[in-house]
Motif scaffolding. Structure first.
Motif, PDB file in Angstrom:
ATOM      1  N   SER A 175       5.029 -37.369   6.787  1.00  0.00           N
ATOM      2  CA  SER A 175       6.267 -38.155   6.807  1.00  0.00           C
ATOM      3  C   SER A 175       5.936 -39.633   6.980  1.00  0.00           C
ATOM      4  CB  SER A 175       7.186 -37.671   7.933  1.00  0.00           C
ATOM      5  OG  SER A 175       6.571 -37.887   9.194  1.00  0.00           O
ATOM      6  N   TRP A 176       6.935 -40.488   6.690  1.00  0.00           N
ATOM      7  CA  TRP A 176       6.748 -41.930   6.748  1.00  0.00           C
ATOM      8  C   TRP A 176       7.865 -42.567   7.560  1.00  0.00           C
ATOM      9  CZ3 TRP A 176       2.836 -44.734   4.165  1.00  0.00           C
ATOM     10  CH2 TRP A 176       2.022 -43.977   3.314  1.00  0.00           C
ATOM     11  N   HIS A 177       7.525 -43.660   8.218  1.00  0.00           N
ATOM     12  CA  HIS A 177       8.522 -44.488   8.899  1.00  0.00           C
ATOM     13  C   HIS A 177       8.251 -45.942   8.521  1.00  0.00           C
ATOM     14  CE1 HIS A 177       8.852 -40.809  11.304  1.00  0.00           C
ATOM     15  NE2 HIS A 177      10.100 -41.203  11.523  1.00  0.00           N
ATOM     16  N   VAL A 178       9.289 -46.611   8.034  1.00  0.00           N
ATOM     17  CA  VAL A 178       9.134 -47.972   7.523  1.00  0.00           C
ATOM     18  C   VAL A 178      10.147 -48.887   8.214  1.00  0.00           C
ATOM     19  CG1 VAL A 178       9.175 -49.449   5.482  1.00  0.00           C
ATOM     20  CG2 VAL A 178       8.434 -47.050   5.275  1.00  0.00           C
ATOM     21  N   PRO A 179       9.683 -49.862   9.001  1.00  0.00           N
ATOM     22  CA  PRO A 179      10.616 -50.784   9.659  1.00  0.00           C
ATOM     23  C   PRO A 179      11.113 -51.852   8.690  1.00  0.00           C
ATOM     24  CG  PRO A 179       8.368 -51.383  10.214  1.00  0.00           C
ATOM     25  CD  PRO A 179       8.278 -50.151   9.348  1.00  0.00           C
ATOM     26  N   ILE A 180      12.400 -52.167   8.775  1.00  0.00           N
ATOM     27  CA  ILE A 180      13.008 -53.180   7.915  1.00  0.00           C
ATOM     28  C   ILE A 180      13.191 -54.455   8.727  1.00  0.00           C
ATOM     29  CG2 ILE A 180      15.006 -53.746   6.470  1.00  0.00           C
ATOM     30  CD1 ILE A 180      15.415 -50.745   6.061  1.00  0.00           C
ATOM     31  N   GLU A 181      12.969 -55.574   8.083  1.00  0.00           N
ATOM     32  CA  GLU A 181      13.047 -56.877   8.746  1.00  0.00           C
ATOM     33  C   GLU A 181      14.378 -57.031   9.487  1.00  0.00           C
ATOM     34  OE1 GLU A 181      13.204 -60.657   6.362  1.00  0.00           O
ATOM     35  OE2 GLU A 181      11.069 -60.661   6.874  1.00  0.00           O
ATOM     36  N   GLU A 182      14.297 -57.464  10.741  1.00  0.00           N
ATOM     37  CA  GLU A 182      15.480 -57.662  11.579  1.00  0.00           C
ATOM     38  C   GLU A 182      15.538 -59.137  11.971  1.00  0.00           C
ATOM     39  OE1 GLU A 182      18.664 -57.873  13.552  1.00  0.00           O
ATOM     40  OE2 GLU A 182      18.182 -55.973  12.568  1.00  0.00           O
ATOM     41  N   LYS A 183      16.502 -59.853  11.411  1.00  0.00           N
ATOM     42  CA  LYS A 183      16.555 -61.298  11.590  1.00  0.00           C
ATOM     43  C   LYS A 183      16.825 -61.703  13.038  1.00  0.00           C
ATOM     44  CE  LYS A 183      17.905 -62.310   6.832  1.00  0.00           C
ATOM     45  NZ  LYS A 183      18.937 -62.904   5.940  1.00  0.00           N
ATOM     46  N   SER A 184      17.500 -60.858  13.791  1.00  0.00           N
ATOM     47  CA  SER A 184      17.829 -61.228  15.171  1.00  0.00           C
ATOM     48  C   SER A 184      16.609 -61.192  16.083  1.00  0.00           C
ATOM     49  CB  SER A 184      18.894 -60.283  15.725  1.00  0.00           C
ATOM     50  OG  SER A 184      18.357 -58.986  15.961  1.00  0.00           O
ATOM     51  N   GLY A 185      15.554 -60.474  15.666  1.00  0.00           N
ATOM     52  CA  GLY A 185      14.372 -60.331  16.509  1.00  0.00           C
ATOM     53  C   GLY A 185      14.527 -59.270  17.585  1.00  0.00           C
ATOM     54  N   ASP A 186      15.695 -58.647  17.660  1.00  0.00           N
ATOM     55  CA  ASP A 186      15.962 -57.616  18.669  1.00  0.00           C
ATOM     56  C   ASP A 186      15.444 -56.281  18.145  1.00  0.00           C
ATOM     57  OD1 ASP A 186      16.887 -55.831  20.518  1.00  0.00           O
ATOM     58  OD2 ASP A 186      18.977 -56.490  20.454  1.00  0.00           O
ATOM     59  N   GLU A 187      14.396 -55.772  18.785  1.00  0.00           N
ATOM     60  CA  GLU A 187      13.786 -54.530  18.325  1.00  0.00           C
ATOM     61  C   GLU A 187      14.770 -53.364  18.362  1.00  0.00           C
ATOM     62  OE1 GLU A 187      11.014 -52.702  16.328  1.00  0.00           O
ATOM     63  OE2 GLU A 187      10.705 -54.746  17.043  1.00  0.00           O
ATOM     64  N   ARG A 188      15.700 -53.406  19.302  1.00  0.00           N
ATOM     65  CA  ARG A 188      16.670 -52.307  19.413  1.00  0.00           C
ATOM     66  C   ARG A 188      17.608 -52.266  18.214  1.00  0.00           C
ATOM     67  NH1 ARG A 188      18.907 -54.248  25.077  1.00  0.00           N
ATOM     68  NH2 ARG A 188      18.789 -56.156  23.824  1.00  0.00           N
ATOM     69  N   ALA A 189      17.812 -53.408  17.568  1.00  0.00           N
ATOM     70  CA  ALA A 189      18.720 -53.472  16.423  1.00  0.00           C
ATOM     71  C   ALA A 189      18.021 -53.171  15.100  1.00  0.00           C
ATOM     72  CB  ALA A 189      19.357 -54.859  16.350  1.00  0.00           C
ATOM     73  N   ARG A 190      16.711 -53.034  15.127  1.00  0.00           N
ATOM     74  CA  ARG A 190      15.971 -52.842  13.875  1.00  0.00           C
ATOM     75  C   ARG A 190      16.322 -51.505  13.221  1.00  0.00           C
ATOM     76  NH1 ARG A 190      12.040 -55.556  12.254  1.00  0.00           N
ATOM     77  NH2 ARG A 190      11.297 -56.216  14.287  1.00  0.00           N
ATOM     78  N   THR A 191      16.489 -51.543  11.914  1.00  0.00           N
ATOM     79  CA  THR A 191      16.693 -50.329  11.127  1.00  0.00           C
ATOM     80  C   THR A 191      15.355 -49.885  10.534  1.00  0.00           C
ATOM     81  OG1 THR A 191      18.963 -50.941  10.568  1.00  0.00           O
ATOM     82  CG2 THR A 191      17.888 -49.344   9.137  1.00  0.00           C
ATOM     83  N   TRP A 192      15.135 -48.587  10.551  1.00  0.00           N
ATOM     84  CA  TRP A 192      13.918 -47.998   9.984  1.00  0.00           C
ATOM     85  C   TRP A 192      14.293 -47.037   8.863  1.00  0.00           C
ATOM     86  CZ3 TRP A 192       8.683 -47.868  12.161  1.00  0.00           C
ATOM     87  CH2 TRP A 192       8.521 -48.705  13.272  1.00  0.00           C
ATOM     88  N   LEU A 193      13.414 -46.891   7.889  1.00  0.00           N
ATOM     89  CA  LEU A 193      13.494 -45.788   6.951  1.00  0.00           C
ATOM     90  C   LEU A 193      12.731 -44.614   7.538  1.00  0.00           C
ATOM     91  CD1 LEU A 193      12.799 -47.429   3.457  1.00  0.00           C
ATOM     92  CD2 LEU A 193      15.002 -46.988   4.551  1.00  0.00           C
ATOM     93  N   CYS A 194      13.404 -43.493   7.712  1.00  0.00           N
ATOM     94  CA  CYS A 194      12.758 -42.246   8.134  1.00  0.00           C
ATOM     95  C   CYS A 194      12.678 -41.372   6.893  1.00  0.00           C
ATOM     96  CB  CYS A 194      13.587 -41.578   9.231  1.00  0.00           C
ATOM     97  SG  CYS A 194      13.045 -39.893   9.628  1.00  0.00           S
ATOM     98  N   ILE A 195      11.460 -41.038   6.463  1.00  0.00           N
ATOM     99  CA  ILE A 195      11.236 -40.368   5.185  1.00  0.00           C
ATOM    100  C   ILE A 195      10.419 -39.103   5.420  1.00  0.00           C
ATOM    101  CG2 ILE A 195      10.349 -40.633   2.845  1.00  0.00           C
ATOM    102  CD1 ILE A 195      10.416 -43.735   3.405  1.00  0.00           C
ATOM    103  N   GLY A 196      11.001 -37.961   5.167  1.00  0.00           N
ATOM    104  CA  GLY A 196      10.289 -36.701   5.349  1.00  0.00           C
ATOM    105  C   GLY A 196      10.763 -35.662   4.353  1.00  0.00           C
ATOM    106  N   ARG A 197       9.985 -34.614   4.186  1.00  0.00           N
ATOM    107  CA  ARG A 197      10.365 -33.537   3.275  1.00  0.00           C
ATOM    108  C   ARG A 197      11.561 -32.781   3.843  1.00  0.00           C
ATOM    109  NH1 ARG A 197       7.188 -34.277  -1.487  1.00  0.00           N
ATOM    110  NH2 ARG A 197       5.075 -34.809  -0.826  1.00  0.00           N
ATOM    111  N   THR A 198      12.450 -32.360   2.965  1.00  0.00           N
ATOM    112  CA  THR A 198      13.657 -31.667   3.435  1.00  0.00           C
ATOM    113  C   THR A 198      13.350 -30.283   3.977  1.00  0.00           C
ATOM    114  OG1 THR A 198      14.049 -30.873   1.179  1.00  0.00           O
ATOM    115  CG2 THR A 198      15.167 -32.898   1.842  1.00  0.00           C
ATOM    116  N   ASP A 199      12.247 -29.677   3.498  1.00  0.00           N
ATOM    117  CA  ASP A 199      11.884 -28.334   3.977  1.00  0.00           C
ATOM    118  C   ASP A 199      10.663 -28.388   4.893  1.00  0.00           C
ATOM    119  OD1 ASP A 199      10.114 -29.100   2.046  1.00  0.00           O
ATOM    120  OD2 ASP A 199      10.029 -27.151   1.029  1.00  0.00           O
TER     121      ASP A 199
END
Length: 552
Positions: free
Chosen positions: A481-505
């Motif tokens: 599986s993969w996890h990809v952090p997306i740039e967060e302009k506020s700098g607040d790590e708690r507000a950061r959105t990530w892509l969570c990518i894994g197989r459905t099965d």
């Protein structure tokens, strides 16, 4: 008559300048005005009139920066303002430049490539030809900005093979792609259905950036939702080999190819304070530099130190350290003892230093850290009985190394922390070292984030600020599986959105992050009993005083 004729001819060719007259100065003023207004069409009309109109001067030659002005204007021109594509105008400008013997610069070739690459498929090929031969033809080294428009053109055209050729030429020119170029290579690979290339570029992206931009995240989402992505991967693999690879790579990736097969599920999620993914529940890793990078880093520091220090002194320290590898933490003694001592009664506080040593011993079941101090500090401290007793205790337990006269103790504690691959207790930002690390600076930030322990004091007790529990960078798990952090302009790590990518099965359960390079989740043996309260965000650490250099 001859004099008058000469004067008339001289007036025709009069050089541009403030208040000057003639076609060159008129054109110069027009180009400056058009550049200010961003009017490429008017600039080209003036240029064409000056070089081929009824009143054209046959030997008109512009300054190099004026040719570049024109090409730059054309590169960003509104196509609707031209009867044909601006590329035709750019070619005329460049041909005139070469015709009058004006040498092009890298900026000239780059601007021209940018214009023609945007024209059509043939223009993209022409642009690559311009960039790839600029060294051979004109002795010019291409830069990243030279390649970017070419890659973008091949991306639009879906020409994967040509995009790979551009990247190969970049590598041969020692030019490293950054996120926009890697996003282009990722997208063209994804559209071509080349799963191996997508995997390759994902790891290049992982090494090049921390968090990705929204555009790059969308490219990744499109790939993982594709049919080709669903068929990429293997169902059988050596789990031990994968785990070993993750540890060898510093945690956070194995680089052994796609694992498992079947459709992917892509979610946008948040990550908890301790690194728990809000989508799959996997705990993210705190990523270290890999073993090869660690050795290169240590060698780099050693080389720099041996150049700047007395060679015999630093070589002696290296030999001593080789025989004493048991330390879990290195302590920058002067940084701690001088912390917030810039007041009238302030001085070199051995009490503060002892508080940090005591806290480290509590955390490591009585094990002593290594304190690095300059010998001129020791000589002064030994004049006081209480200090003398403390120093002798440290020496008796192998907890003190004194850097010799004429040395900079920074080299000693930095090399020890890297060489022993352990924690470093200091509030020093080490900016001086970053600038001197040459090629190693690319992974210095990751090492510092992973190994440096900051500190403050609360009622005389040392409070250690441990490294963050997880790293905000692209991560690949042992189950694929993969996890990809997306740039967060506020700098607040708690507000950061990530892509969570894994197989459905996915049948294999999410794992705890593997320990990498000995410095991972077990940063403190007593942390479980102490709770997470000791770990504080780096930005909440108390302010630090300026760092001085100990040198006699």
């Amino acid at each position: 008559m001859a004099t008058a004729a000469a004067a008339a001819g001289d007036g025709t060719r009069r050089k541009r300048g403030r208040g000057g007259k003639g076609p060159n100065s008129d054109l110069s003023r027009t180009l400056t005005d058009c550049t200010r207004r961003g009017d490429a069409a008017a600039a080209m009309a003036a240029f064409d009139a000056a070089v081929s109109g009824p009143d054209a001067a046959p030997d008109l030659r512009l300054a190099a920066h004026q040719y570049n002005q024109l090409l730059h204007l054309l590169a960003s021109a509104d196509r609707a303002a031209f009867p044909a594509h601006p590329a035709a105008a750019a070619r005329r400008v460049f041909a005139h430049m070469l015709g009058v013997g004006a040498p092009p610069s890298e900026a000239t070739i780059t601007s021209l490539a940018r214009v023609v690459a945007a024209a059509d498929a043939e223009g993209a090929d022409e642009a690559f030809g311009l960039v790839s031969t600029m060294r051979e033809k004109y002795g010019l080294a291409p830069r990243l900005r030279s390649y970017s428009p070419v890659l973008a053109a091949f991306r639009r055209a879906g020409e994967a093979g040509k995009a790979y050729a551009v990247e190969a030429h970049m590598a041969a020119s020692a030019v490293s792609p950054e996120e926009p170029e890697l996003a282009a290579l990722l997208e063209v690979s994804a559209k071509a259905g080349d799963a191996d290339k997508v995997y390759e570029y994902m790891h290049k992206l992982r090494r090049a950036v921390g968090c990705v931009k929204e555009e790059t995240a969308e490219v990744l989402e499109a790939w993982f939702r594709s049919e080709k992505a669903a068929t990429a991967g293997k169902m059988d693999w050596d789990a031990c080999q994968v785990k070993d690879a993750i540890v060898a790579n510093g945690g956070g990736c194995h680089q052994l190819g796609w694992l498992q097969s079947g459709p992917w599920m892509v979610q946008r999620v948040k990550v908890g304070a301790e690194g728990e993914c809000g989508g799959c529940g996997c705990r993210l890793a705190s990523v270290d530099i890999d073993m090869e990078e660690t050795q290169k880093f240590a060698d780099s520091i050693s080389g720099l130190a041996l150049e700047r220090e007395t060679k015999a002194n630093f070589s002696q320290f290296q030999e001593w350290l080789e025989a004493h590898k048991e330390y879990e933490a290195i302590v920058d003694g002067a940084n701690i003892a001088l912390y917030q001592q810039n007041f009238a009664e302030g001085g070199f506080s051995l009490v503060q230093l002892d508080a940090v040593v005591t806290e480290l011993r509590d955390r490591y079941n009585g094990k002593w850290p290594l304190v690095i101090l300059h010998n001129k500090r020791i000589a002064k401290l030994m004049e006081t009985a209480s200090n003398r007793h403390l120093i002798e205790t440290w020496r008796a337990n192998g907890a003190l190394y004194t850097s010799p006269s004429g040395s900079n103790d920074d080299w000693y504690w930095l090399y020890a922390a890297i060489g022993l691959n352990c924690l470093l207790v200091t509030n020093d930002e080490m900016r001086d070292h970053i600038f001197e690390l040459l090629g190693s600076s690319s992974f210095f930030y990751k090492w510092k984030q992973r190994h440096r322990v900051k500190y403050t004091f609360n009622k005389g007790k040392a409070v250690l600020v441990l490294p963050p529990p997880y790293s905000s960078e692209i991560q690949e798990s042992e189950t694929g599986s993969w996890h990809v952090p997306i740039e967060e302009k506020s700098g607040d790590e708690r507000a950061r959105t990530w892509l969570c990518i894994g197989r459905t099965d996915l049948t294999k359960p999410p794992c705890e992050p593997l320990v990498a390079n000995r410095v991972a989740q077990d940063l403190s043996p007593s942390e479980a009993s102490n709770g997470a309260g000791q770990r504080q965000p780096e930005e909440q650490a108390a302010p630090v005083t300026g760092k001085r250099k100990d040198r006699d």
